[in-house]
Design a protein around this motif. Structure first.
Motif, mmCIF file in Angstrom:
data_model
loop_
_atom_site.group_PDB
_atom_site.id
_atom_site.type_symbol
_atom_site.label_atom_id
_atom_site.label_comp_id
_atom_site.label_asym_id
_atom_site.label_seq_id
_atom_site.Cartn_x
_atom_site.Cartn_y
_atom_site.Cartn_z
ATOM 1 N N TYR A 23 17.617 -30.229 -12.040
ATOM 2 C CA TYR A 23 17.158 -31.625 -12.041
ATOM 3 C C TYR A 23 17.103 -32.171 -10.610
ATOM 4 O O TYR A 23 16.163 -32.862 -10.226
ATOM 5 N N LEU A 26 14.014 -30.439 -8.919
ATOM 6 C CA LEU A 26 12.705 -30.771 -9.476
ATOM 7 C C LEU A 26 12.478 -32.265 -9.705
ATOM 8 O O LEU A 26 11.328 -32.693 -9.806
ATOM 9 N N GLY A 27 13.554 -33.036 -9.797
ATOM 10 C CA GLY A 27 13.442 -34.471 -10.078
ATOM 11 C C GLY A 27 12.494 -35.216 -9.159
ATOM 12 O O GLY A 27 11.584 -35.924 -9.616
ATOM 13 N N PHE A 29 10.075 -34.082 -7.365
ATOM 14 C CA PHE A 29 8.708 -33.567 -7.441
ATOM 15 C C PHE A 29 7.957 -34.083 -8.667
ATOM 16 O O PHE A 29 6.747 -34.277 -8.613
ATOM 17 N N ILE A 30 8.679 -34.257 -9.782
ATOM 18 C CA ILE A 30 7.987 -34.708 -10.996
ATOM 19 C C ILE A 30 8.211 -36.198 -11.255
ATOM 20 O O ILE A 30 7.819 -36.709 -12.290
ATOM 21 N N GLY A 31 8.831 -36.874 -10.305
ATOM 22 C CA GLY A 31 8.964 -38.319 -10.366
ATOM 23 C C GLY A 31 10.058 -38.825 -11.287
ATOM 24 O O GLY A 31 9.999 -39.968 -11.737
ATOM 25 N N LEU A 32 11.085 -38.042 -11.560
ATOM 26 C CA LEU A 32 12.175 -38.495 -12.428
ATOM 27 C C LEU A 32 13.221 -39.304 -11.673
ATOM 28 O O LEU A 32 13.902 -40.131 -12.267
ATOM 29 N N SER A 34 14.242 -41.060 -7.662
ATOM 30 C CA SER A 34 13.832 -41.293 -6.272
ATOM 31 C C SER A 34 15.026 -41.530 -5.359
ATOM 32 O O SER A 34 14.951 -41.281 -4.168
#
Length: 186
Positions: A23, A26-27, A29-32, A34
């Motif tokens: 998480y 990858l968070g 990168f996929i906008g989960l 900031s």
């Protein structure tokens, strides 16, 4: 704490840390997410991950060692059972007063060989083998191969250490009757 709960706990720590790190990477990168998490929380999770990996490594090593030990024990029990079966065969053959030739034929018959195969191995005629198997069945008090084999299987399955002898019931059937163990069997 039982080993089952310990394994579950280590698995839980490792799973949590794996999800966190995936998480965390990858968070963004996929906008989960900031905002970065505080460094103290990150350090605590990294320490937990390191401990989880170390505990997992130790438990994996212990379980592998236990599995190898169990395998060795099973192989040893199988070796002893094989030896016990051979000893049981020889004991019974002596008890029934089988000749050496009859003992060979009985062993081949118990192994499941046909009369022709036994005759070929012993370099004798099938008629001789048939006569020898009939003598074996008569001395053992059984009517055929399956009953002969069942005598040995029953002996191996006994819990009390007594040996079962096949006794003819008079109506063509063989029945098992307990015989006290001999002093040489101890």
């Amino acid at each position: 704490m039982t080993p089952r709960y310990l394994i579950g706990g280590v698995f839980g720590i490792q799973a949590f840390c794996a999800v966190f790190f995936v998480y965390d990477i990858l968070g963004p990168f996929i906008g989960l997410r900031s905002d970065p998490i505080p460094w103290q929380v990150r350090e605590a999770i990294e320490i937990g991950a390191a401990l989880g990996l170390i505990l997992g490594l130790l438990m994996g090593g212990l379980m592998t060692r236990r599995a190898f030990h169990g395998r060795r024990e099973a192989e040893e029990r199988l070796r002893r059972a094989s030896g016990a079966f051979l000893d049981l065969l020889q004991e019974r053959f002596a008890e029934w007063e089988l000749t050496p030739a009859e003992s060979d034929v009985a062993l081949f018959a118990i192994k499941g060989m046909t009369t022709g195969e036994i005759a070929s191995l012993r370099k004798t005629s099938e008629g001789t083998v048939k006569a020898q198997t009939n003598a074996i069945y008569r001395k053992a008090g059984v009517n055929g191969r399956s009953q002969l084999l069942s005598v040995f299987i029953e002996d191996l399955m006994r819990d009390d250490g007594a040996i079962r002898a096949a006794v003819s019931t008079g109506n063509g059937e063989a029945q098992s009757a307990p015989v006290p163990p001999s002093s040489s069997a101890a």
